[in-house]
Write an enzyme that holds these catalytic residues in place. Structure first.
Site, PDB file in Angstrom:
ATOM      1  N   LYS A  53      40.634  -2.961   4.698  1.00 32.15           N
ATOM      2  CA  LYS A  53      40.841  -3.260   6.121  1.00 32.15           C
ATOM      3  C   LYS A  53      41.633  -4.555   6.272  1.00 32.15           C
ATOM      4  CE  LYS A  53      37.054  -0.397   7.476  1.00 32.15           C
ATOM      5  NZ  LYS A  53      35.612  -0.202   7.557  1.00 32.15           N
ATOM      6  N   GLN A  97      30.426  -3.510   8.919  1.00 28.58           N
ATOM      7  CA  GLN A  97      30.444  -2.440   7.924  1.00 28.58           C
ATOM      8  C   GLN A  97      29.040  -1.862   7.727  1.00 28.58           C
ATOM      9  OE1 GLN A  97      33.464  -1.459   6.360  1.00 28.58           O
ATOM     10  NE2 GLN A  97      32.204   0.251   5.717  1.00 28.58           N
ATOM     11  N   ASP A 120      35.219   0.435  16.491  1.00 25.72           N
ATOM     12  CA  ASP A 120      34.689   1.618  15.807  1.00 25.72           C
ATOM     13  C   ASP A 120      34.284   2.699  16.816  1.00 25.72           C
ATOM     14  OD1 ASP A 120      34.712   1.756  13.065  1.00 25.72           O
ATOM     15  OD2 ASP A 120      32.938   0.482  12.799  1.00 25.72           O
TER      16      ASP A 120
END
Ligand code: NDP
Length: 283
Positions: A53, A97, A120
């Site tokens: 990322k 995460q 997300d």
């Protein structure tokens, strides 16, 4: 012989477009999209995702911060970091995460990230918006699948779409996006009866169950488009999808390989969401 949908190339083209939009945004407004990634503990797979990322952010010209917190981090400490990032003007997207270590509450973190920075698209506010088709952030993996279809010239409207898997991050939002694109959508799961029969109805089959090589040629209609979201590790360490490529590819009209299909698109869509969040911040 199926056309192979090349997720790596499509992803590269989209990242180029994101990079160009970023340069324009910086030039016109002085705002550079910023992404903060939080990782707690030392799960090696998660560490690889976080590194990728960061690399993607550099590639498209984003500002990024990563927070690698020890396994012993408390809920209060994690919450305090999220609160700080929610207030930070340089950060437009926050990603924590998952999975988190067992003593931490994932739901609490998801709820705490500002919906405006929830790149997300896990916050219930954004999930709700996806449901009614009014969204700024699309869930990354399903959005990646839609981009693969669109850029391969595959029409969804009026097609029989079968999504196998009903998780909150893949199956359910995938079904919703296909529905918004006017597909006729069936969602299957572990209790579905006659799964093979339902799959054989599909013009577009999306496999997202996490079982290596589960979908075989006899479960697929001649000429179907087959999208393999699965990412499974074989005993020899090799990555494989949910679709048995050898038996399905000869029947399909289009198919995504694993690796190199859906996988590269997920991070690209995260970049897209971060760009959107930055643009929204100057509206
Ligand atoms: P989950 O384990 O959360 O969900 C799996 C789903 O598959 C469940 O709905 C389950 O049904 C269903 N299922 C399991 N076994 C069967 C079966 N035999 N027949 C029919 N349905 C079945 O997985 P995720 O959605 O998180 O991920 C799915 C796959 O996609 C995994 O391989 C994962 O690694 C991959 N993935 C890939 C990404 C990418 O970037 N390419 C990103 C995210 C995930 P039930 O609900 O009834 O239990």
């Amino acid at each position: 012989m199926a056309n192979i949908i090349n997720g790596k190339e499509i992803s590269k083209a989209i990242r180029e477009e994101i990079k160009e939009s970023t340069e324009l945004l910086v030039r016109d407004t002085g705002v550079r999209p910023g992404l903060a990634v939080i990782i707690v503990g030392e799960d090696p797979a998660s560490q690889v995702y976080v590194r990728n990322k960061k690399k993607a952010c550099d590639e498209v010209g984003f500002y990024s911060e990563s927070y690698e917190l020890p396994e012993s981090t408390t809920q209060e400490e994690l919450n305090a970091l999220v609160d700080k990032l929610n207030r930070n003007d340089k950060i437009h997207g926050i990603l924590c995460q998952l999975p988190l270590p067992k003593h931490l509450d994932e739901n609490e973190v998801i709820m705490r990230i500002s919906p405006a920075k929830d790149v997300d698209a896990f916050h219930p506010e954004n999930v709700g918006k996806i449901m009614i088709g009014d969204y700024s952030f699309l869930p990354c993996t399903p959005a990646g699948v839609m981009a693969l279809l669109e850029r391969s010239g595959i029409e969804v409207s009026g097609k029989e779409c079968v999504v196998v898997g009903r998780s909150n991050i893949v199956g359910k939002p995938q079904a919703m996006l296909l529905l918004h694109a006017n597909g006729t959508v069936t969602i299957c799961h572990s209790r579905t009866k006659n799964l093979a029969e339902v799959c054989r109805r599909a013009d577009i089959l999306v496999a997202a169950i996490g079982k290596a090589d589960f979908f075989t040629g006899d479960m697929v209609k001649e000429g179907a488009v087959v999208i393999d979201v699965g990412m499974n590790r074989r005993a020899d360490g090799k990555l494989t999808g949910d679709v048995d490529f050898a038996s399905v590819e000869p029947k399909a009209s289009y198919i995504t390989p694993v690796p190199g299909g859906v996988g590269p698109m997920t991070i690209t869509m995260l970049m897209q969401n971060t760009l959107t969040a930055a643009k929204n911040s100057v509206k």
